[in-house]
Design a protein around this motif. Structure first.
Motif, PDB file in Angstrom:
ATOM      1  N   LEU A 142       4.645  10.197  -0.733  1.00  0.00           N
ATOM      2  CA  LEU A 142       5.503   9.275  -1.653  1.00  0.00           C
ATOM      3  C   LEU A 142       4.314   8.912  -2.843  1.00  0.00           C
ATOM      4  N   ALA A 143       3.156   9.669  -2.875  1.00  0.00           N
ATOM      5  CA  ALA A 143       2.261   9.356  -3.856  1.00  0.00           C
ATOM      6  C   ALA A 143       2.526  10.036  -5.185  1.00  0.00           C
ATOM      7  N   PHE A 144       3.402  11.074  -5.203  1.00  0.00           N
ATOM      8  CA  PHE A 144       3.596  11.679  -6.247  1.00  0.00           C
ATOM      9  C   PHE A 144       4.602  10.757  -7.201  1.00  0.00           C
ATOM     10  N   VAL A 186      -3.963  14.346  -2.905  1.00  0.00           N
ATOM     11  CA  VAL A 186      -3.432  13.245  -3.800  1.00  0.00           C
ATOM     12  C   VAL A 186      -4.127  11.734  -2.857  1.00  0.00           C
ATOM     13  N   ARG A 187      -4.114  10.863  -3.774  1.00  0.00           N
ATOM     14  CA  ARG A 187      -4.879   9.447  -3.650  1.00  0.00           C
ATOM     15  C   ARG A 187      -3.599   8.529  -2.820  1.00  0.00           C
ATOM     16  N   PRO A 228       0.782  -1.252   0.101  1.00  0.00           N
ATOM     17  CA  PRO A 228      -0.082   0.104  -0.035  1.00  0.00           C
ATOM     18  C   PRO A 228       0.928   1.253  -0.024  1.00  0.00           C
ATOM     19  N   VAL A 229       0.159   2.401  -0.593  1.00  0.00           N
ATOM     20  CA  VAL A 229       0.948   3.566  -0.647  1.00  0.00           C
ATOM     21  C   VAL A 229       0.169   4.585   0.501  1.00  0.00           C
ATOM     22  N   THR A 230       0.783   4.679   1.513  1.00  0.00           N
ATOM     23  CA  THR A 230       0.164   5.361   2.838  1.00  0.00           C
ATOM     24  C   THR A 230       0.617   6.669   3.112  1.00  0.00           C
ATOM     25  N   ASP A 231       1.791   6.925   2.756  1.00  0.00           N
ATOM     26  CA  ASP A 231       2.731   8.349   2.900  1.00  0.00           C
ATOM     27  C   ASP A 231       2.120   9.275   1.620  1.00  0.00           C
ATOM     28  N   ASP A 275      -7.212   7.594 -12.932  1.00  0.00           N
ATOM     29  CA  ASP A 275      -7.121   9.031 -13.088  1.00  0.00           C
ATOM     30  C   ASP A 275      -5.687   9.316 -12.380  1.00  0.00           C
ATOM     31  N   GLY A 276      -4.832   8.745 -11.859  1.00  0.00           N
ATOM     32  CA  GLY A 276      -3.849   8.942 -11.270  1.00  0.00           C
ATOM     33  C   GLY A 276      -3.875   9.263  -9.931  1.00  0.00           C
ATOM     34  N   ASN A 277      -2.687   9.550  -9.268  1.00  0.00           N
ATOM     35  CA  ASN A 277      -2.627   9.995  -7.701  1.00  0.00           C
ATOM     36  C   ASN A 277      -2.956  11.310  -7.286  1.00  0.00           C
TER      37      ASN A 277
END
Length: 790
Positions: free
Chosen positions: A169-171, A369-370, A163-166, A179-181
């Motif tokens: 770091l989503a960038f 951001v997502r 998972p991406v939780t920070d 649709d992207g982050n």
């Protein structure tokens, strides 16, 4: 519009349609009893008509609904925050005795994704799971236990992903969504980028994930209709949008889907989620039976939107006298898995990043951001709360650096009517911010607690705490905040209402949902004020009525209250014109009060019922405030209809050895425009302060690698009555906003926004610590000398 014909919507208790009409009607509509000499009209403390039922526990909510042939629903949710779905096998669940239907993404006949602002959220996950608790499938069975067992029997094979939780770091992470982050980026540019001040202070601030924590968890009932449509009974706060989303999902025309609003057990954003309506409607259409869903508390925590966790970096420039020169900020909002209202929250955060202060130069970068964290969305004061905590922290730092009293520093920079926001918009509404700050600053401080064992319960930590009186330090801090009212950036804010008068009873038909903010009471007060009729009936809300929009940002006080007033005045004109013509005078020379019509000279005196002479009069009207515009590529634009302000002074006692905090008193001064109902105004302010207290000290929905930890009230700490401080409403400034109906401003959100900043400021004063995170952790409230071993 007027005449003797009826208008759209229900005109009385007997007109409510649907299998649960009687039950729904009893929850919201009976006219208020009329004891001798009750308070009436605008400015009176009129008691809510549902107050007795709610306090006695007899008020019916969505979880109380029932229908013949009822089935029960259960939803299967993902145990992972991020995973690829390899397969879904529903055969075992479908074959269980008592199970009537199992639905997955493959059974959605219409739009597979939904969303109020961006349609990016699937009804059921199909290929990828993006947050812990995301719906995978739903079951309808003849018993709730059977439904839950069948949902658990659905076999889902997952390929677990990292998972991406920070949000930082989503960038650079792989896209979590087609649709992207990046949901939105707002670069605000105002003034000279080269401007600098003699004194510069910097800060890094983190705001946690506050949950709306509704009193009643989400619930609803869907009933199939003979025409192949469906009626959904639920605690919706925006029924027409819910209807349109559901119709698109079910591949039905909107007129074949009806949303009936049941009793709403409080709403602070969580009621905007469609996670109840969509599975219910699909199951009712599939089975041909009424289907009920009542979420558990754990499901409630996992499914609805939360306040955006936010990371904020600030740099304030000021001259040697403390006057602000420039503010630089970076704001990063964690939207969770889907966009929801993140674009709106970011716009508010960026626009109000400098607070209610005059700032000649401002440069702000904002991103939403997502991630694979729980979903974020509309929660009271979204965007504004996060930046208020940060810019007020900066003002405390600047005051400490310059050796200026924190209240005095704020006063030197305070905003007033005619000043310009960093978005380039001129503040045209009343902005008595200096008056508010002076009121709380000058209010007498509470007495210090006695060093007496009998009053140990007054210590931070309470009677059984480990604290010692000698370790307690008192701190005084300030928060000054602002929120926008109504929608922003070009949102079409419009509401429609119909007022009918027949005999001695008036009826209001308006799809503005009563969420506890007092709209039903206000509608009665408006009609009582304009028409002088005591018995006013407010019809239950459903989507057969014209739309009124969501119950957020004080909308219904402004646009729906404005529509009710206009409709009532049109009926008043219809009622008075024949009498005025008969006596050769204008309608302005006639007054209505206590059900009687009298002329200025006393020649005419009759009752409303006599003037009606058996006729029914009615009128429909709309209210639409002046338009706004989206922020442009440099963050400039007239994006807001109006702004409300608040100042709070917090007094706290801190055990500087243990880091425990007790809020002793909150002094509040607020810009309200006009007080429409004093009792309700005070109650809303006190409730807002208490919600802000939770954001400041206890409320944070914690996650570990995207997994929600302890999604219940043993793991999520709401303030209790023992935590609530003395709340002193020291001043309500009634400087009417000329563009608002009645001149009134929104009340509920701005104390929520401001109080966490004031509490953090007071803890700073008591401990000497920076306090740059909300909620405040005990280690952050340990005094500097103790932290250094001194």
């Amino acid at each position: 519009m007027g005449g003797n014909a009826g208008a759209g919507g229900s005109g009385g208790p007997d007109d409510v349609t649907g299998v649960l009409g009687a039950l729904v009607t009893s929850s919201v509509t009976a006219p208020a009893p009329a004891p001798d000499g009750p308070p009436q009209g605008i400015g009176a403390s009129v008691q809510p008509v549902d107050a007795a039922a709610k306090t006695q526990g007899t008020f019916p909510y969505a979880a109380d609904l029932w229908a013949e042939g009822l089935l029960w629903a259960a939803v299967l949710r993902s145990p992972h925050p991020h995973a690829r779905i390899v397969s879904i096998d529903t055969a075992t669940a479908a074959a269980m005795p008592g199970v009537h239907a199992v639905v997955t993404h493959a059974d959605v006949p219409g739009d597979a994704a939904h969303g109020r602002r961006v349609a990016d959220r699937p009804v059921f996950a199909s290929d990828v799971v993006r947050h812990h608790g995301e719906p995978i499938a739903a079951v309808a069975a003849d018993h709730p236990d059977t439904a839950r067992l069948a949902a658990a029997a659905i076999a889902v094979e997952y390929e677990v992903l990292e998972p991406v939780t920070d949000p930082e770091l989503a960038f650079s992470a792989e896209p979590l969504h087609p649709d992207g982050n990046l949901i939105r980026h707002i670069p605000l540019r105002f003034g000279d980028p080269e401007a600098t001040g003699e004194v510069v202070v910097e800060g890094l601030y983190r705001i946690g994930r506050q949950d709306p924590a509704p009193i009643g968890a989400e619930a609803g009932l869907a009933v199939p209709r003979p025409d192949g449509g469906v009626e959904i009974y639920c605690a919706s706060t925006d029924p027409h949008t819910d209807r349109d989303l559901a119709a698109a999902c079910f591949a039905l025309e909107p007129e074949r889907v009806k949303i009936v609003v049941t009793g709403v057990p409080g709403a602070m954003g969580d009621r905007e989620d469609s996670g109840v309506q969509l599975p219910l409607g699909l199951l009712a259409l599939r089975t041909g039976h009424p289907v009920k869903l009542a979420a558990t508390r754990e499901e409630s925590f996992l499914s609805h939107a939360h306040r955006h966790p936010t990371l904020l970096r600030y740099r304030h420039h000021a001259d040697a006298e403390g006057k602000l020169v420039k503010v630089e900020a970076q704001i990063l909002m964690d939207a969770g898995a889907y966009a929801d209202s993140s674009s709106d929250a970011l716009a508010a955060a960026v626009a109000f990043a400098c607070g209610p202060y005059v700032v000649p130069h401002a440069f702000v970068e904002g991103w939403a951001v997502r991630t694979n964290n729980p979903p974020s969305g509309h929660v009271r004061g979204e965007g504004a709360l996060q930046v208020c905590a940060a810019y007020e922290g900066q003002m405390d730092k600047l005051a400490a650096r310059l050796g200026i009293d924190p209240a005095e520093l704020r006063m030197r920079n305070i905003m007033a009517t005619g000043d310009i926001l960093p978005t380039g918009q001129t503040v045209t509404c009343p902005a008595p911010v200096a008056e508010l700050l002076a009121a709380v600053r000058d209010y007498p401080l509470p007495a210090l607690p006695k060093d007496d064992p009998e009053e140990e319960w007054l210590l931070p930590g309470g009677l059984e705490g480990a604290g010692e009186p000698g370790a307690v330090r008192r701190g005084v801090g300030y928060g000054v905040g602002m929120v926008h009212m109504l929608g922003a950036e070009g949102a079409d804010e419009v509401s429609t209402a119909t007022v009918k008068v027949s005999g001695s009873v008036a009826t209001v038909i308006c799809a503005a949902v009563e969420t506890g903010q007092g709209f039903s009471t206000l509608a009665r007060q408006i009609v009582q004020e304009v028409l002088g009729i005591t018995d006013v009936y407010v019809a239950p809300v459903d989507t057969d009525q014209p739309p009124c929009g969501p119950a957020a940002h004080g909308r219904h006080t402004w646009v729906s209250g404005g529509a009710v007033e206009r409709a009532a005045r049109m009926v008043r004109t219809q009622l008075l014109q024949p009498l005025a013509a008969q006596f050769g005078m204008s309608t302005e020379l006639l007054t209505i009060a206590d059900g009687k019509i009298t002329s200025y000279d006393g020649v005419l005196s009759t009752t409303v019922a006599e003037a009606l002479d058996g006729k029914e009069l009615w009128a429909t009207a709309q209210c639409r405030p002046h338009p706004t515009e989206p922020l442009d590529e440099t963050g400039q634009g007239d994006a807001f209809v109006g702004i409300a302000f608040c100042a709070v002074r917090a007094v706290v006692d801190v055990d500087v050895e243990l880091g425990s905090v007790r809020v002793v008193e909150m002094a509040v001064a607020q810009d309200v425009g006009r007080v429409l109902n004093p009792a309700q105004a005070h109650a809303r302010i006190e409730a807002g302060i208490t919600q802000g207290l939770g954001a400041a000290l206890t409320e944070n929905l914690r996650t570990s690698s995207g997994q929600v930890r302890r999604p219940d009230f043993s793991g999520y700490a709401l303030p209790t009555s023992l935590d609530a401080p003395d709340i002193r409403i020291v001043k309500l400034v009634e400087e009417r906003d000329v563009v608002a109906p009645f001149g009134a401003k929104a009340i509920s959100a701005v104390p929520v926004v401001t109080s966490p900043a004031a509490i953090a400021s007071a803890v700073r004063a008591a401990t000497g610590r920076p306090v740059n995170r909300l909620p405040i952790r005990p280690q952050a409230a340990v005094a500097v000398a103790v932290a250094q071993g001194g």
